[in-house]
Design an enzyme around this catalytic site. Structure first.
Site, mmCIF file in Angstrom:
data_model
loop_
_atom_site.group_PDB
_atom_site.id
_atom_site.type_symbol
_atom_site.label_atom_id
_atom_site.label_comp_id
_atom_site.label_asym_id
_atom_site.label_seq_id
_atom_site.Cartn_x
_atom_site.Cartn_y
_atom_site.Cartn_z
ATOM 1 N N ASP A 92 -10.736 -21.971 -1.755
ATOM 2 C CA ASP A 92 -10.736 -22.748 -0.510
ATOM 3 C C ASP A 92 -10.412 -24.202 -0.828
ATOM 4 O O ASP A 92 -11.132 -24.853 -1.586
ATOM 5 C CB ASP A 92 -12.124 -22.622 0.138
ATOM 6 N N ASN A 100 -9.970 -26.739 1.572
ATOM 7 C CA ASN A 100 -10.360 -27.771 2.542
ATOM 8 C C ASN A 100 -11.808 -27.688 2.993
ATOM 9 O O ASN A 100 -12.206 -28.318 3.970
ATOM 10 C CB ASN A 100 -9.422 -27.726 3.754
ATOM 11 N N ASP A 141 -7.524 -20.236 1.118
ATOM 12 C CA ASP A 141 -6.312 -20.564 1.864
ATOM 13 C C ASP A 141 -5.112 -20.701 0.925
ATOM 14 O O ASP A 141 -5.243 -20.606 -0.294
ATOM 15 C CB ASP A 141 -6.523 -21.838 2.689
ATOM 16 N N ASP A 160 2.408 -8.724 1.772
ATOM 17 C CA ASP A 160 1.856 -7.476 2.274
ATOM 18 C C ASP A 160 2.526 -7.178 3.615
ATOM 19 O O ASP A 160 2.386 -7.954 4.564
ATOM 20 C CB ASP A 160 0.333 -7.637 2.450
ATOM 21 N N ASP A 209 1.729 -1.656 3.353
ATOM 22 C CA ASP A 209 0.449 -1.109 3.778
ATOM 23 C C ASP A 209 0.616 0.285 4.398
ATOM 24 O O ASP A 209 1.474 0.476 5.256
ATOM 25 C CB ASP A 209 -0.140 -2.076 4.817
ATOM 26 N N GLU A 261 1.739 1.559 -0.352
ATOM 27 C CA GLU A 261 0.379 2.090 -0.397
ATOM 28 C C GLU A 261 0.411 3.434 0.317
ATOM 29 O O GLU A 261 0.743 3.506 1.505
ATOM 30 C CB GLU A 261 -0.602 1.150 0.307
ATOM 31 N N HIS A 316 -8.569 -4.767 -3.082
ATOM 32 C CA HIS A 316 -9.536 -5.254 -2.085
ATOM 33 C C HIS A 316 -10.234 -4.123 -1.337
ATOM 34 O O HIS A 316 -11.076 -4.387 -0.487
ATOM 35 C CB HIS A 316 -8.802 -6.164 -1.100
ATOM 36 N N ASP A 317 -9.838 -2.877 -1.593
ATOM 37 C CA ASP A 317 -10.441 -1.734 -0.908
ATOM 38 C C ASP A 317 -11.357 -0.917 -1.817
ATOM 39 O O ASP A 317 -11.915 0.094 -1.377
ATOM 40 C CB ASP A 317 -9.341 -0.789 -0.382
HETATM 41 C C1 GLC Z 1 -4.782 -0.450 3.856
HETATM 42 C C2 GLC Z 1 -5.383 -1.762 3.446
HETATM 43 C C3 GLC Z 1 -6.748 -1.848 4.036
HETATM 44 C C4 GLC Z 1 -6.615 -1.787 5.538
HETATM 45 C C5 GLC Z 1 -5.815 -0.562 5.991
HETATM 46 C C6 GLC Z 1 -5.368 -0.701 7.414
HETATM 47 O O1 GLC Z 1 -5.476 0.631 3.365
HETATM 48 O O2 GLC Z 1 -5.371 -1.892 2.061
HETATM 49 O O3 GLC Z 1 -7.428 -2.991 3.627
HETATM 50 O O4 GLC Z 1 -7.874 -1.757 6.129
HETATM 51 O O5 GLC Z 1 -4.668 -0.380 5.234
HETATM 52 O O6 GLC Z 1 -4.378 -1.682 7.510
HETATM 53 CA CA CA Z 2 -9.952 -23.172 3.725
#
Ligand code: GLC
Ligand code: CA
Length: 573
Positions: free
Chosen positions: A22, A24, A30, A99, A201, A258, A331-332
């Protein structure tokens, strides 16, 4: 496969902007924050940065619900900030991968606003998947991945729209050529800015069975399974080939899809060298290794034999036909050191071992922010402390509709929640781990005092410095990128040992997945030969493997070698 490509030789680093840095003080990571860390990333040795979505979004699913593809999320900064980051990245030879979230948009996207009102025609009428209900009921019994029916009734239009994810993520209608053109245009617009690739995605969900049949209900499930009618449909391949022909083939970019619920056969179709679709895909098979039946919600540890079987099937099945991606984290997913390693006394050793096990395979490795310092899961007591829409809706549905008791469900959520990966990046031991000067949007893992970048930069033996060496090895030895793969110990539930071969060279990768000493069998062809140790998480007096182990008293009479707890050794013969 003899063809060489930069995207086969590179290492990708995933940034989850909200939790990265971050700049700010508003507590939210960000784009300017990312810019300040480019030197760090360059020094790590990675080549490509994949940013989780940075476009405008109401954040029902943290940016995976885009309301404007041509604008930056306010909390993340401005388009100017983005241009500056891109330029600074390029100056350092770092590429930027965006993404691409185009299976669905946000329900706040202008296309959806228009589509809702387009009862009698007009351009946007068929931008989404609209259907009449069956009497009082939705068009079919499909359940959404984020709880409830996959159909939502819209008063204005007097029809239901499909949403495989949350009701704020309506699925786009890819059958409509105008939608596809709109997306290709948008991709071209970003490419014109100079971005270097796309992570796509849930891209294997873009084709839907146009009969929309009911799905099978599993056990106590209140809804039918939509997977067979929405994943890997023939249309998905038709659209990807079209996208490739119109856009991707005209640029030297990196693409990774993905793809949920894919087999090796699917992988070869999406990422096959002659298919003209994508460079590679993210399979989920190895991430499902510790599922409970079809459900990710489980609190049991994985079985090593199963994991090896899956990894090996992909390594061998794709070889010379298609290209793998390699990942333990994103992140999942929960943090790998907690999930497949040991985040207690063996955290450092097991994080290095897991990294080695993955990075020495064939494919393009992905590192998720914090993985390079061995960040761990963070467990909360109550569901209210979780931020993630998936965890919250799963708790609701499983406890209220599927008869799972709350305590059991909380255990499962702790173990598998996506929030395990989303705690802020741990930069130093000062307040909020150096992530923000304000109040962080999400809890910082209290272990930041002992697990952080700054400390590890100063320690030659840290996980961070180990990652640097691993990445550098891939750049130096072609066998790591292009060699073939053979699993040596399918039966062992303790070790994961494999061999890579390229021309006359052999690379032996040994990993102990336990906290005890174990013996590893050396393949006959290597017995008595000497190899050079390229990397290990233990120190070896002598860098020559077989001889050295003999002198350290580690070789058994049968030629087997003793591995210490969570030891990994990579040896080149
Ligand atoms: C993918 C992303 C996930 C998101 C899902 C719907 O699996 O990695 O974070 O919730 O798609 O977009
Ligand atoms: Ca910020």
């Amino acid at each position: 496969m003899k063809e060489q490509n930069w995207w086969k030789e590179c290492v990708v680093y995933q940034i989850y902007p909200r939790s990265f840095c971050d700049s700010n003080g508003d507590g939210i990571g960000d784009i300017n924050g990312i810019t300040t860390k480019l030197d760090y990333l360059k020094d790590l040795g990675v080549d490509v940065l994949w940013l989780s979505p940075v476009c405008k979004s109401p954040n029902d699913d943290n940016g995976y619900d885009i309301s404007n593809y041509r604008d930056i999320m306010e909390e993340f900064g401005t388009m100017e900030d983005f241009h500056r980051m891109l330029e600074e990245a390029h100056k350092r030879g770092l590429k930027i991968m965006l993404d691409l979230v185009v299976n669905h948009t946000s329900d706040e996207h202008e296309w959806f606003n228009q589509s809702k009102r387009a009862l009698d025609g007009g351009k946007y009428r068929d931008y989404y998947i609209w259907k009449k209900g069956k009497g009082e009921n939705p068009p079919n019994n499909w359940g959404s991945f984020f709880g409830g029916s996959a159909w939502e009734y819209c008063e204005e239009r007097k029809e239901y729209y499909l949403h495989i994810f949350s009701r704020k993520q309506p699925d786009l209608n890819w059958e409509n050529p105008a939608v596809r053109e709109e997306i290709y245009d948008m991709m071209q617009w970003w490419l014109n800015k100079g971005i270097d690739g796309f992570r796509m995605d849930v891209i294997n969900l873009i084709g839907k069975d146009q009969n929309f049949p009911d799905g099978i209900k599993d056990g106590n499930a209140p809804y039918g399974d939509l997977v067979p009618y929405t994943h890997n449909m023939p249309q998905a391949h038709i659209y990807l080939k079209e996208m490739n022909e119109k856009i991707l083939s005209k640029h030297d970019v990196i693409t990774v899809g993905e793809t949920l619920n894919t087999s090796v056969e699917d992988g070869i179709k999406y990422a096959g060298f002659d298919e003209n679709e994508l460079n590679m895909i993210f399979t989920f098979e190895h991430m499902n290794v510790d599922n409970l039946g079809n459900s990710k919600w489980n609190d049991q540890r994985f079985e090593l034999r199963k994991l090896k079987e899956i990894m090996t099937r992909w390594q061998n099945g794709m070889y010379q036909k298609a290209w793998n991606s390699l990942y333990w984290n994103n992140h999942d997913q929960p943090r790998v050191v907690s999930r497949f390693g040991n985040d207690g006394p063996y955290r450092e050793l097991s994080a290095k071992m897991l990294a080695t096990c993955l990075h020495m395979m064939q494919g393009t490795p992905y590192i998720y922010q914090g993985e390079e310092i061995g960040m761990t899961n963070l467990y909360f007591d109550t569901i209210e402390e979780y931020e993630d829409i998936e965890s919250r809706t799963a708790f609701e549905q499983c406890t209220k509709m599927e008869g799972v008791d709350e305590e059991t469900m909380m255990r499962r959520i702790r173990w598998k929640s996506r929030d395990n990966a989303r705690t802020p990046m741990q930069w130093n031991s000062r307040e909020n781990a150096g992530f923000t000067k304000g109040t962080p949007w999400f809890t910082v893992n209290p272990n930041y005092k002992s697990i952080n970048v700054e400390d590890q930069q100063q320690n030659e033996e840290s996980i961070l410095n180990y990652y640097k060496r691993l990445i550098a090895l891939r750049k130096k030895y072609r066998i790591i990128v292009y060699g073939d793969y053979r699993l040596l110990d399918p039966e062992s539930d303790k070790t994961f040992t494999y061999m890579r071969t390229l021309d006359q060279e052999k690379l032996l990768v040994a990993c102990n997945f336990t906290d005890a000493q174990v013996r590893m069998q050396i393949p006959d062809e290597l017995k008595g030969t000497k190899g050079r140790i390229l990397i290990s998480n233990y120190s070896h007096e002598d860098k020559m493997l077989i001889a050295a182990y003999g002198s350290e008293g580690r070789t058994g009479e049968d030629g087997s070698i003793l591995l210490h707890p969570y030891e990994t050794v990579v040896t080149l013969f």
